[in-house]
Design a protein around this motif. Structure first.
Motif, PDB file in Angstrom:
ATOM      1  N   SER B 261       0.901  -1.158   0.151  1.00  0.00           N
ATOM      2  CA  SER B 261      -0.132  -0.036   0.264  1.00  0.00           C
ATOM      3  C   SER B 261       0.946   1.288  -0.035  1.00  0.00           C
ATOM      4  CB  SER B 261      -0.954  -0.134   1.351  1.00  0.00           C
ATOM      5  OG  SER B 261      -0.155   0.201   2.403  1.00  0.00           O
ATOM      6  N   ARG B 262       2.064   1.149   0.199  1.00  0.00           N
ATOM      7  CA  ARG B 262       2.833   2.359   0.486  1.00  0.00           C
ATOM      8  C   ARG B 262       2.798   3.347  -0.788  1.00  0.00           C
ATOM      9  NH1 ARG B 262       8.331  -0.870   2.101  1.00  0.00           N
ATOM     10  NH2 ARG B 262       7.450  -2.296   0.598  1.00  0.00           N
ATOM     11  N   ASP B 263       3.008   2.573  -1.893  1.00  0.00           N
ATOM     12  CA  ASP B 263       3.234   3.632  -3.143  1.00  0.00           C
ATOM     13  C   ASP B 263       1.909   4.162  -3.489  1.00  0.00           C
ATOM     14  OD1 ASP B 263       5.662   3.165  -3.489  1.00  0.00           O
ATOM     15  OD2 ASP B 263       5.785   1.666  -4.951  1.00  0.00           O
ATOM     16  N   GLN B 264       0.595   3.698  -2.854  1.00  0.00           N
ATOM     17  CA  GLN B 264      -0.816   4.117  -2.968  1.00  0.00           C
ATOM     18  C   GLN B 264      -1.316   5.164  -2.145  1.00  0.00           C
ATOM     19  OE1 GLN B 264      -1.777   3.402  -6.009  1.00  0.00           O
ATOM     20  NE2 GLN B 264      -0.501   1.743  -6.582  1.00  0.00           N
ATOM     21  N   LEU B 265      -0.648   5.180  -0.915  1.00  0.00           N
ATOM     22  CA  LEU B 265      -1.088   6.311   0.094  1.00  0.00           C
ATOM     23  C   LEU B 265      -1.241   7.521  -0.426  1.00  0.00           C
ATOM     24  CD1 LEU B 265       0.528   4.778   3.295  1.00  0.00           C
ATOM     25  CD2 LEU B 265      -1.925   4.768   2.626  1.00  0.00           C
ATOM     26  N   LEU B 266      -0.216   7.877  -0.959  1.00  0.00           N
ATOM     27  CA  LEU B 266      -0.334   9.355  -1.724  1.00  0.00           C
ATOM     28  C   LEU B 266      -1.292   9.595  -2.605  1.00  0.00           C
ATOM     29  CD1 LEU B 266       3.470  10.352  -1.545  1.00  0.00           C
ATOM     30  CD2 LEU B 266       1.904  11.439  -0.149  1.00  0.00           C
ATOM     31  N   ALA B 267      -1.446   8.548  -3.250  1.00  0.00           N
ATOM     32  CA  ALA B 267      -2.622   8.553  -4.287  1.00  0.00           C
ATOM     33  C   ALA B 267      -4.084   8.538  -3.807  1.00  0.00           C
ATOM     34  CB  ALA B 267      -2.213   7.443  -5.252  1.00  0.00           C
ATOM     35  N   GLY B 268      -3.992   8.492  -2.335  1.00  0.00           N
ATOM     36  CA  GLY B 268      -5.465   8.436  -1.517  1.00  0.00           C
ATOM     37  C   GLY B 268      -6.288   7.249  -1.651  1.00  0.00           C
ATOM     38  N   LYS B 269      -5.400   6.135  -1.988  1.00  0.00           N
ATOM     39  CA  LYS B 269      -6.060   4.786  -2.145  1.00  0.00           C
ATOM     40  C   LYS B 269      -6.053   4.180  -0.645  1.00  0.00           C
ATOM     41  CE  LYS B 269      -6.197   4.888  -6.395  1.00  0.00           C
ATOM     42  NZ  LYS B 269      -6.400   6.347  -6.756  1.00  0.00           N
ATOM     43  N   TRP B 270      -6.862   4.710   0.331  1.00  0.00           N
ATOM     44  CA  TRP B 270      -6.677   4.335   1.790  1.00  0.00           C
ATOM     45  C   TRP B 270      -6.976   3.208   2.217  1.00  0.00           C
ATOM     46  CZ3 TRP B 270     -11.269   2.837   3.505  1.00  0.00           C
ATOM     47  CH2 TRP B 270     -12.269   2.790   2.835  1.00  0.00           C
ATOM     48  N   TRP B 271      -7.833   2.198   1.335  1.00  0.00           N
ATOM     49  CA  TRP B 271      -8.345   0.901   1.676  1.00  0.00           C
ATOM     50  C   TRP B 271      -7.131   0.017   1.917  1.00  0.00           C
ATOM     51  CZ3 TRP B 271      -9.593   3.599  -2.616  1.00  0.00           C
ATOM     52  CH2 TRP B 271      -9.210   3.217  -3.911  1.00  0.00           C
ATOM     53  N   LEU B 272      -6.202   0.465   1.172  1.00  0.00           N
ATOM     54  CA  LEU B 272      -4.880  -0.624   0.920  1.00  0.00           C
ATOM     55  C   LEU B 272      -4.260  -0.970   2.197  1.00  0.00           C
ATOM     56  CD1 LEU B 272      -3.793  -0.037  -2.544  1.00  0.00           C
ATOM     57  CD2 LEU B 272      -5.371  -1.920  -1.741  1.00  0.00           C
TER      58      LEU B 272
END
Lengths: 524, 307
Positions: B261-272
Motif C-alpha cells: 500500500s506504500r506507493d498508493q497512500l499518496l494517491a489516496g487509496k486508503w483502503w489498501l
C-alpha cells in the motif's frame, strides 16, 4: 548521581537530534541541486559503470571524448576532432589543450590510451558498460599515443556506431589511477569532467561539486547531491516536501499528487530503454523447470502472444505505449515487422503445436521469472503481471523478485538470471546498431540470454566492412527479422519515463534516460 | 512407593482443574473485554482454517483493468464485486485479507511454539542441572540478547532466503531466550521446594520430577508470556514482510498487503493500508487483552480480587 548522569545523557541525545533532524530534512539552497534515484552506485570505478544510476553520476564527474546529445548528434567534448583511417579500424582523437584531471594531473593522449588499456586489462577483471558493451561492440583491439594530444583507438573492423560507442568511455588520468589498488580507485574517483567527487555515503548519497575553470560544458549548480531513495512513495514525499529537486521513476498512480502539490510537476518523456523478458539459453539452467521448453523457438514465439503489453502500459505504467516489434527503438526498427499482438488463444495453439499441450489442470509447464524491485518503472508489479499472463496460457510462472543493487545486478552481470528474467537495457535513437550492439558477440557482456544464433552474429560481423548506410540498413533489417523469428527476448515496450521536477528548477528530461543536469538552472 | 506418592500429588493437582475451568469462564464473563478478544481471535482462526472455502476469489488472481477499485463499488449491474476493493494489481483485497490471516496466525503461533519448546526445554535443563550446563545455556542466551531481534532476523533471512519455513524458524528461534530465562528461574525456585525434595527422596527420577512436579508448576507464567509473544511475532512478521523479507511474492500476508500500500497512500487509496492495519491491530490487541487477563487469572495473589 545516577539520576543526574541520565539527565545529562538525555540532554546530549536531544541536543544531537535538534542539530541532526533539521539538517536531514533541509531544503536545498540556491547553489545546490538534489536528485533522488532509486538505486545506489555499486562503486565508483569509472571502468565498471553498469547501470544508468551510476552513469548519471559518472557523466558529471568524468569527461568523454565526444558526447551524444539528445537529438542524436555526436559533439566534441574532451576531444576537439577525430579522424577515421581508410579501412575504418583506427579512430584518432585530437584532445583539447590544457585539460587536467581533478587532482591537477594534465590530461593528454597518454591518459586516453591508459583509460582504454586499463579497462581492457584482463587482470583487472572489469565488467560493466565499457568492457561488456563498448569494447566488444566496436571490436576494440588496442590504443596508442600518436602525439601529446592525439590518441588512436584501434578496432578490428569499421563500425558506423564506433564514435558514439567510444563516447561512452569515461576518460581518467594515468597519474591519478596508476599505483592505486582497485579498491582504492573504486572509493576515490578522480574525474575529468565538470564536477569532482566529494563524498559517497553508501545507501544515502553521492556528493559532487563544481570544478571551477572547467569550461567545456555548463555546470550551473555548485553542488549536486545524488540521493538514494529506493521507495517511490518516499521519493515523491521528499519532492513534495521540497527536499529534493528531481526524482526519477515516478509511479503513474502518484503523478496527480505531485502535480497537485504546487511545488513540483511531473515531466513525461517516451524513453528509449528496451524492456523485455529474457529467455536464458545457458545450460547452467538446464535443471531449472521450463528451461527445456524455452529452448524451443516455437515456444518462445508462442509466449510473445501471451502478454497484453498495451494493458500493462495503461494500468501499471500510466500511459499508452506501443509494443516493441524489435530490440531497436523507432524509427530505426525494421518497418516490415509488426509487434506481436496479444492473442492468448493463438499462444495456446502454438504451444500445443510445439509439443506442450495443457494437462487436465491447464498446465503446460512450469517456469520461474526473475525480476528486480525498485530499478525500473513499477518493475515488480510488471513482473507479476507478466507471470499472470503466462500462467493464464498454461505456463505456470513463479516470480522471484530480487533487490536490484545487492542481488539482481551481480546475477545479471554474471548472466546468472533465468530461466526467464525481466530486464531493461538502455537504448538510443541515433542509430539502430547502437540498440543491436547488446548482441554484438555470443560472449558479449550484454548478451545476458547467452543467445547463440549463428546467422545473427555472422551478419553482425559482416557489418564491419559496410560503409554505405543503405547497404547497412539492409543487413540491419535482415538481422531484426532473425531476432523476431528466433526471439531471445519476449518483447515488451520502450519504457516511458516520468520525472518529478521541483518548480524551482528549470530542467528538461531526455529520451535516452540520461539524467544530465549540467545545464539545469534555477527557475526565473 | 514413589510412584504412588507422585500419582497422589497429580491427583491432587488435577482435582481442582475442573473447577479452574469454571472459574476461568466466570472470570472471563466478569472481565468482558477478554471475551471480545476471544471472539476476534476465534474469527481470525476460523478464517485461517476455512479461508480457501470462504474467500470469494483467488487472492493472487490479477485483473489489471479492475485495479484500485474502492470498497463497496458497484458494477454496471449494481453488484458489489469487491467488498474491500482491489489492490494495485487488481486482486481482491478481501480474499487476500482472508488468506493473510492464515499466514499471520500460522507464523505467530508456530514461531511461538518453536521458541517456547526450545526455550522451556533449555530453561528447565539449565535450572535443573545447574553448574556448567546452566552457564553455557545462559551465556548463549546472553549472546543472543546482545543482538537486536529484528536485525538478527533480517541477517539470517538474507542468508537463508525468504520463505514461510525460514521465517517461522527464525522468528521462533529468536524467541527462545525469553522462555528459557523464565523457565530456568522458575525451575530453580521449584527445585528447592519440599515436595520436590520429598519426591526425590522417595526415588523419583529426574525425568519424573521435571515432567510431573516442575513443568506443570512453571507453565502459568510461560503461557502468559506466550500470549503476548504471539502478538509480537505477528507484528515482527508484518514488519519483515513490509521490508520485503517475509514470505514469497505469491503468498499474501497482512504485512505484505500493508507494504504494497506504500506507493498508493499518496494517491489516496486508503483502503489498501487501513484494512490490513485494522486486522493486525485487532489481532494484536486481542492477544494482549487475553494475555492481560491470563496473567491476572493465573496470579494467585490476585485471586478473588478480579475473578
Amino acid at each position: 548521581m545516577l539520576h543526574k548522569s541520565r539527565l545529562a545523557l538525555l540532554g546530549a541525545v536531544m541536543s544531537l537530534l535538534i542539530v541532526v533532524i533539521p539538517s536531514l530534512a533541509q531544503s536545498p539552497d540556491d547553489t545546490t541541486l538534489v536528485i533522488a534515484q532509486s538505486v545506489d552506485v555499486g562503486g565508483l570505478e569509472p571502468s565498471v559503470v553498469g547501470s544508468r544510476a551510476e552513469a548519471n553520476i559518472f557523466g558529471h564527474m568524468f569527461g568523454t571524448l565526444y558526447e551524444i546529445t539528445e537529438d542524436g548528434s555526436i559533439n566534441p567534448y574532451l576531444a576537439q576532432s577525430y579522424t577515421v583511417s581508410e579501412d575504418g579500424t583506427e579512430w584518432s582523437f585530437t584532445l583539447n589543450e590544457g585539460l587536467t584531471c581533478h587532482d591537477g594531473a594534465p590530461l593528454t593522449a597518454d591518459d586516453v590510451v591508459y583509460t582504454f588499456q586499463r579497462a581492457a586489462d584482463p587482470a583487472n577483471a572489469f565488467t560493466g558498460n565499457t568492457v561488456g558493451f563498448v569494447m566488444p561492440s566496436v571490436g576494440y583491439v588496442d590504443a596508442r599515443v600518436d602525439s601529446d594530444l592525439v590518441a588512436t583507438i584501434i578496432t578490428s573492423r569499421y563500425q558506423s556506431i564506433g564514435l558514439g560507442l567510444l563516447a561512452e568511455v569515461y576518460i581518467h588520468c594515468r597519474e591519478s589511477y596508476e599505483g592505486k589498488s582497485l579498491e582504492e580507485a573504486a572509493q576515490n574517483p578522480v574525474g575529468s569532467g565538470p564536477y569532482r567527487f566529494v563524498e559517497w555515503v553508501p545507501d544515502d548519497y553521492v556528493l559532487i561539486e563544481r570544478v571551477e575553470g572547467f569550461n567545456l560544458t555548463p555546470a550551473n549548480f555548485e553542488r549536486i547531491y545524488w540521493r538514494v531513495i529506493p521507495e517511490a512513495s518516499t521519493r515523491v514525499a521528499e519532492l513534495i516536501a521540497g527536499n529534493v529537486d528531481i526524482i526519477a521513476n515516478v509511479p503513474a498512480d502518484q503523478i496527480p499528487a505531485i502535480d497537485a502539490s504546487g511545488g513540483a510537476t511531473v515531466k513525461a518523456v517516451q524513453g528509449t530503454r528496451r524492456m523485455y523478458v529474457g529467455f536464458q539459453f545457458s545450460e547452467e539452467f538446464a535443471d531449472s523447470p521450463g528451461w527445456d521448453a524455452i529452448q524451443n523457438r516455437d515456444v518462445r514465439v508462442a509466449l510473445q502472444y501471451a502478454i497484453d503489453v498495451p494493458t500493462i502500459c495503461v494500468t501499471l505504467l500510466g500511459t499508452e505505449c506501443e509494443r516493441a516489434s524489435s530490440m531497436v527503438n523507432p524509427p530505426n526498427n525494421n518497418p516490415n515487422l509488426t509487434a506481436y499482438p496479444y492473442d492468448p488463444v493463438r499462444a495456446g495453439e502454438l504451444l500445443d503445436a510445439a509439443g506442450y499441450p495443457a494437462d487436465a489442470n491447464g498446465v503446460r509447464f512450469e517456469i520461474t521469472l526473475m525480476g528486480p524491485r525498485g530499478r525500473y518503472l513499477n518493475d515488480a508489479n510488471v513482473v507479476q503481471a507478466i507471470a499472470q499472463y503466462l500462467t493464464d496460457v498454461g505456463v505456470v510462472t513463479t516470480v522471484d523478485i530480487r533487490d536490484w543493487s545487492s542481488d539482481y545486478v551481480p546475477l545479471v552481470r554474471q548472466k546468472q538470471v533465468g530461466p526467464l528474467f525481466f530486464l531493461g537495457t538502455g537504448g538510443g535513437t541515433w542509430n539502430a546498431l547502437y540498440d543491436m550492439a547488446d548482441l554484438s558477440a555470443p560472449d558479449a557482456g550484454t548478451n545476458y540470454t547467452n543467445w547463440q544464433n549463428e546467422e545473427w552474429f555472422t551478419l553482425w560481423n559482416s557489418l564491419g566492412g559496410i560503409r554505405e548506410p543503405e547497404a547497412e540498413r539492409e543487413v540491419i533489417n535482415q538481422m531484426l527479422e532473425i531476432f523476431y523469428n528466433d526471439p531471445p527476448w519476449l518483447l515488451l515496450y520502450f519504457q516511458p519515463d516520468f520525472y518529478g521536477v521541483s518548480n524551482r528548477i528549470d530542467w528538461q528530461p531526455r529520451r535516452d534516460e540520461k539524467l544530465i543536469v549540467k545545464a539545469a538552472t534555477l527557475s526565473q | 512407593m514413589a510412584d504412588a506418592s507422585i500419582t497422589r500429588l497429580n491427583a491432587e493437582a488435577l482435582a481442582p482443574q475442573v473447577s479452574e475451568w469454571r472459574r476461568a469462564w466466570r472470570s472471563l464473563l466478569k472481565a468482558r473485554w477478554p471475551i471480545l478478544g476471544l471472539v476476534i481471535l476465534g474469527i481470525m482462526a476460523f478464517l485461517s482454517v476455512f479461508g480457501p472455502a470462504i474467500a470469494p476469489r483467488d487472492p493472487n488472481r490479477q485483473t489489471l483493468v479492475e485495479r484500485l477499485l474502492p470498497p463497496m463499488q458497484t458494477d454496471a449491474e449494481g453488484q458489489v464485486k469487491y467488498p474491500l476493493g482491489t489492490d494495485g494489481m487488481g486482486r481482491d483485497l478481501l480474499s487476500r485479507m482472508i488468506y493473510g490471516a492464515r499466514i499471520s496466525l500460522l507464523v505467530g503461533f508456530a514461531a511461538v511454539a518453536i521458541g517456547g519448546l526450545l526455550g522451556i526445554t533449555l530453561g528447565i535443563v539449565a535450572g535443573f542441572l545447574g553448574g556448567y550446563v546452566d552457564d553455557i545455556i545462559m551465556r548463549v542466551a546472553d549472546i543472543q540478547l546482545a543482538f537486536h531481534f529484528i536485525l538478527l532476523t533480517i541477517m539470517v533471512l538474507v542468508v537463508l532466503g525468504a520463505g514461510i519455513g525460514n521465517l517461522v524458524i527464525v522468528l521462533g528461534v529468536g524467541q527462545w531466550v525469553t522462555y528459557a530465562r523464565i523457565a530456568r528461574g522458575q525451575t530453580i525456585s521449584i527445585r528447592a521446594k519440599e515436595y520436590v525434595e520429598a519426591a526425590r527422596s522417595m526415588g523419583a527420577t529426574s525425568r519424573e520430577i521435571i515432567w510431573r512436579a516442575i513443568l506443570p508448576n512453571i507453565m502459568s507464567p510461560l503461557i502468559v508470556i506466550a500470549s503476548f509473544n504471539v502478538a509480537s511475532v505477528i507484528l515482527a512478521e508484518a514488519s519483515l514482510s513490509y521490508l520485503g523479507l517475509g514470505v514469497p511474492e505469491d503468498i499474501p500476508t497482512w504485512g505484505k498487503i500493508l507494504a504494497e500500500s506504500r506507493d498508493q497512500l499518496l494517491a489516496g487509496k486508503w483502503w489498501l493500508a487501513v484494512f490490513p492495519g485494522i486486522a493486525i491491530m485487532l489481532t494484536v490487541l486481542s492477544l494482549n487483552i487475553l494475555g492481560d487477563w491470563l496473567r491476572d487469572f493465573l496470579d494467585p495473589r490476585l485471586r478473588g480480587s478480579r475473578s
